[in-house]
Design a protein around this motif. Sequence first.
Motif, PDB file in Angstrom:
ATOM      1  N   MET A 147       0.850  -1.155   0.000  1.00  0.00           N
ATOM      2  CA  MET A 147       0.000   0.000   0.000  1.00  0.00           C
ATOM      3  C   MET A 147       0.903   1.227   0.000  1.00  0.00           C
ATOM      4  O   MET A 147       1.912   1.273   0.698  1.00  0.00           O
ATOM      5  N   ILE A 148       0.553   2.187  -0.808  1.00  0.00           N
ATOM      6  CA  ILE A 148       1.316   3.436  -0.860  1.00  0.00           C
ATOM      7  C   ILE A 148       0.344   4.593  -0.660  1.00  0.00           C
ATOM      8  O   ILE A 148      -0.684   4.665  -1.327  1.00  0.00           O
ATOM      9  N   ILE A 149       0.678   5.464   0.263  1.00  0.00           N
ATOM     10  CA  ILE A 149      -0.098   6.678   0.497  1.00  0.00           C
ATOM     11  C   ILE A 149       0.823   7.855   0.194  1.00  0.00           C
ATOM     12  O   ILE A 149       1.948   7.903   0.691  1.00  0.00           O
ATOM     13  N   GLU A 150       0.329   8.781  -0.621  1.00  0.00           N
ATOM     14  CA  GLU A 150       1.153   9.922  -1.005  1.00  0.00           C
ATOM     15  C   GLU A 150       0.311  11.194  -1.002  1.00  0.00           C
ATOM     16  O   GLU A 150      -0.783  11.217  -1.550  1.00  0.00           O
TER      17      GLU A 150
ATOM     18  N   GLU B 167      -1.513   8.464  10.381  1.00  0.00           N
ATOM     19  CA  GLU B 167      -0.534   9.371   9.791  1.00  0.00           C
ATOM     20  C   GLU B 167      -0.920  10.802  10.141  1.00  0.00           C
ATOM     21  O   GLU B 167      -2.062  11.197   9.969  1.00  0.00           O
TER      22      GLU B 167
ATOM     23  N   ASP C 128       6.978  -6.043   6.378  1.00  0.00           N
ATOM     24  CA  ASP C 128       7.043  -4.795   7.133  1.00  0.00           C
ATOM     25  C   ASP C 128       6.696  -5.101   8.599  1.00  0.00           C
ATOM     26  O   ASP C 128       5.770  -5.853   8.872  1.00  0.00           O
TER      27      ASP C 128
ATOM     28  N   ARG D  91       4.903  10.506   1.981  1.00  0.00           N
ATOM     29  CA  ARG D  91       4.884   9.247   1.212  1.00  0.00           C
ATOM     30  C   ARG D  91       5.124   8.115   2.193  1.00  0.00           C
ATOM     31  O   ARG D  91       6.162   8.065   2.852  1.00  0.00           O
ATOM     32  N   ARG D  92       4.146   7.226   2.311  1.00  0.00           N
ATOM     33  CA  ARG D  92       4.254   6.075   3.198  1.00  0.00           C
ATOM     34  C   ARG D  92       4.052   4.809   2.382  1.00  0.00           C
ATOM     35  O   ARG D  92       3.133   4.721   1.577  1.00  0.00           O
ATOM     36  N   VAL D  93       4.917   3.828   2.593  1.00  0.00           N
ATOM     37  CA  VAL D  93       4.818   2.543   1.923  1.00  0.00           C
ATOM     38  C   VAL D  93       4.668   1.470   2.990  1.00  0.00           C
ATOM     39  O   VAL D  93       5.484   1.381   3.904  1.00  0.00           O
ATOM     40  N   TYR D  94       3.613   0.693   2.883  1.00  0.00           N
ATOM     41  CA  TYR D  94       3.369  -0.445   3.764  1.00  0.00           C
ATOM     42  C   TYR D  94       3.537  -1.690   2.901  1.00  0.00           C
ATOM     43  O   TYR D  94       2.832  -1.850   1.911  1.00  0.00           O
ATOM     44  N   ASN D  95       4.470  -2.566   3.263  1.00  0.00           N
ATOM     45  CA  ASN D  95       4.798  -3.697   2.408  1.00  0.00           C
ATOM     46  C   ASN D  95       4.687  -5.004   3.185  1.00  0.00           C
ATOM     47  O   ASN D  95       5.416  -5.230   4.139  1.00  0.00           O
TER      48      ASN D  95
END
Length: 87
Positions: free
Chosen positions: A1-4, A46, A28, A16-20
Amino acid sequence: MIIELKDMTVGDIVLRRVYNAAASGGVDTRFNQSGSYFYTPFWQIEHVVINSTRLGNNFTLSALAIDCAQNGHSGRIYLDNFGGVSL
């Protein structure tokens, strides 16, 4: 998931947050595992501080949920509650 979060007026990325949860790339640390599924046990919160130099600017919030390769697991994202506090 990417939030930007992008400031379209200035053209830069504010957040910019990346959840992997990809097993091949290492899970993660925010994720737990149940069988072959990965999940975050708590809401991931966030907070973004937008300083006064950005007042009146236009922003774009993008959220991307990505699933595994064909025939893999599905990917889902739940967004809840946007708010603002004037400082």
